[in-house]
Design a protein around this motif. Structure first.
Motif, PDB file in Angstrom:
ATOM      1  N   GLY A   1       7.618   2.304  33.910  1.00  0.00           N
ATOM      2  CA  GLY A   1       6.754   1.858  32.828  1.00  0.00           C
ATOM      3  C   GLY A   1       6.790   0.377  32.536  1.00  0.00           C
ATOM      4  O   GLY A   1       6.057  -0.112  31.678  1.00  0.00           O
ATOM      5  N   GLY A   2       7.645  -0.366  33.234  1.00  0.00           N
ATOM      6  CA  GLY A   2       7.715  -1.805  33.029  1.00  0.00           C
ATOM      7  C   GLY A   2       9.089  -2.354  33.349  1.00  0.00           C
ATOM      8  O   GLY A   2      10.080  -1.618  33.386  1.00  0.00           O
ATOM      9  N   GLY A   3       9.143  -3.659  33.592  1.00  0.00           N
ATOM     10  CA  GLY A   3      10.403  -4.333  33.852  1.00  0.00           C
ATOM     11  C   GLY A   3      11.057  -4.810  32.569  1.00  0.00           C
ATOM     12  O   GLY A   3      10.615  -4.500  31.461  1.00  0.00           O
ATOM     13  N   MET A   4      12.114  -5.593  32.738  1.00  0.00           N
ATOM     14  CA  MET A   4      12.961  -5.975  31.616  1.00  0.00           C
ATOM     15  C   MET A   4      12.790  -7.448  31.259  1.00  0.00           C
ATOM     16  O   MET A   4      12.541  -8.303  32.102  1.00  0.00           O
ATOM     17  CB  MET A   4      14.428  -5.715  31.966  1.00  0.00           C
TER      18      MET A   4
ATOM     19  N   THR B   1      13.450  -5.094  42.313  1.00  0.00           N
ATOM     20  CA  THR B   1      14.878  -4.920  42.565  1.00  0.00           C
ATOM     21  C   THR B   1      15.259  -5.613  43.865  1.00  0.00           C
ATOM     22  O   THR B   1      14.404  -5.969  44.682  1.00  0.00           O
ATOM     23  CB  THR B   1      15.230  -3.438  42.661  1.00  0.00           C
ATOM     24  N   GLN B   2      16.565  -5.753  44.090  1.00  0.00           N
ATOM     25  CA  GLN B   2      17.011  -6.379  45.327  1.00  0.00           C
ATOM     26  C   GLN B   2      16.614  -5.545  46.555  1.00  0.00           C
ATOM     27  O   GLN B   2      16.133  -6.107  47.540  1.00  0.00           O
ATOM     28  CB  GLN B   2      18.522  -6.633  45.274  1.00  0.00           C
ATOM     29  N   PRO B   3      16.761  -4.208  46.546  1.00  0.00           N
ATOM     30  CA  PRO B   3      16.286  -3.443  47.706  1.00  0.00           C
ATOM     31  C   PRO B   3      14.777  -3.572  47.931  1.00  0.00           C
ATOM     32  O   PRO B   3      14.325  -3.552  49.083  1.00  0.00           O
ATOM     33  CB  PRO B   3      16.676  -2.001  47.359  1.00  0.00           C
ATOM     34  N   GLU B   4      14.002  -3.709  46.864  1.00  0.00           N
ATOM     35  CA  GLU B   4      12.561  -3.904  47.038  1.00  0.00           C
ATOM     36  C   GLU B   4      12.258  -5.254  47.663  1.00  0.00           C
ATOM     37  O   GLU B   4      11.347  -5.374  48.503  1.00  0.00           O
ATOM     38  CB  GLU B   4      11.855  -3.750  45.690  1.00  0.00           C
TER      39      GLU B   4
ATOM     40  N   ALA C   1      15.342  -4.852  37.580  1.00  0.00           N
ATOM     41  CA  ALA C   1      14.065  -5.541  37.760  1.00  0.00           C
ATOM     42  C   ALA C   1      13.721  -6.279  36.477  1.00  0.00           C
ATOM     43  O   ALA C   1      13.569  -5.656  35.425  1.00  0.00           O
ATOM     44  CB  ALA C   1      12.965  -4.539  38.104  1.00  0.00           C
ATOM     45  N   ALA C   2      13.634  -7.593  36.543  1.00  0.00           N
ATOM     46  CA  ALA C   2      13.442  -8.403  35.336  1.00  0.00           C
ATOM     47  C   ALA C   2      12.370  -9.458  35.544  1.00  0.00           C
ATOM     48  O   ALA C   2      12.023  -9.818  36.674  1.00  0.00           O
ATOM     49  CB  ALA C   2      14.757  -9.060  34.924  1.00  0.00           C
ATOM     50  N   VAL C   3      11.904  -9.996  34.434  1.00  0.00           N
ATOM     51  CA  VAL C   3      10.796 -10.936  34.428  1.00  0.00           C
ATOM     52  C   VAL C   3      11.129 -12.267  35.085  1.00  0.00           C
ATOM     53  O   VAL C   3      10.228 -13.007  35.465  1.00  0.00           O
ATOM     54  CB  VAL C   3      10.312 -11.155  32.971  1.00  0.00           C
TER      55      VAL C   3
END
Length: 217
Positions: free
Chosen positions: A42-45, A78-81, A202-204
């Motif tokens: 639903g969204g990142g941080m 994310t890092q894996p992404e 996962a962050a802005v």
């Protein structure tokens, strides 16, 4: 070969000249059908008195905007992404050692003035931190588009500030991030900074760039 940022050749390998952008990641998403963790959740941080999930904030619209500039860095990944994108683009995430070499030591055969081949600089922007997108006085209140800031060591953009960049170094469930971001002052741009975040965070203000093997002739 998939579209990707321009690359700068160093010692046996090359690195993306800019952070991977929304436009770059959109081509990857269209080709692979990937749905990111931030999209599923639903969204990142974003950090505002603590980490808060921001509904609708994903790589498509980092701050929730409907039509984001495709030149902005791709974040909320994310890092894996980030690793998966680099594999698709024919490369990998850099190691911290590769990232530091590219960020601080001028390696171009004939760099333009004032750059000096072989010299290691204190900042990715050179002798001084000015020209980067930090929390200080600059034209960008949040992330800047690729190529908008001052080119630095090795002709690279935003190795200091703009957004943190994932690298491949692991420490348990954490992965290292490099370079600082628009949220911080210039001190986070230094080579001494040792910053780690959960691999699936996962962050802005976390993006990435890739490294690539040079083609043998």
């Amino acid at each position: 070969m998939p579209a990707s940022p321009a690359r700068v050749a160093l010692d046996g390998w090359a690195i993306d000249q800019t952070e991977v952008t929304i436009g770059d990641f959109a081509r990857y998403a269209q080709a692979t059908g990937v749905v990111t963790d931030a999209e599923r959740q639903g969204g990142g941080m974003e950090y505002v008195g603590g980490w808060q999930r921001r509904p609708g904030w994903t790589w498509r619209g980092p701050d929730g905007q409907a039509h984001a500039d495709p030149r902005l860095p791709a974040v909320h990944l994310t890092q894996p992404e980030a690793e998966a994108y680099c594999r698709w683009a024919g490369g990998t995430l850099p190691t911290a050692a590769q990232w530091k070499q590219a960020a601080y030591t001028e390696a171009r055969l004939s760099p333009p003035p004032p750059w000096v081949r072989g010299r290691t600089y204190p900042w990715p922007t050179g002798d001084r931190p000015e020209g980067a997108n930090t929390s200080g006085a600059d034209p960008w209140p949040r992330a800047a588009p690729a190529g908008a800031t001052r080119a630095g060591v090795n002709g690279l953009y935003d190795m200091g500030a703009n957004v943190w960049e994932w690298v491949s170094d692991a420490r348990g469930e954490e992965r290292r991030t490099m370079g600082g971001s628009w949220w911080y002052g210039h001190d986070q741009m230094g080579a001494h900074v040792d910053a780690w975040k959960p691999a699936h965070f996962a962050a802005v203000y976390i993006g990435f760039r890739c490294v690539h093997p040079l083609q043998r002739r």
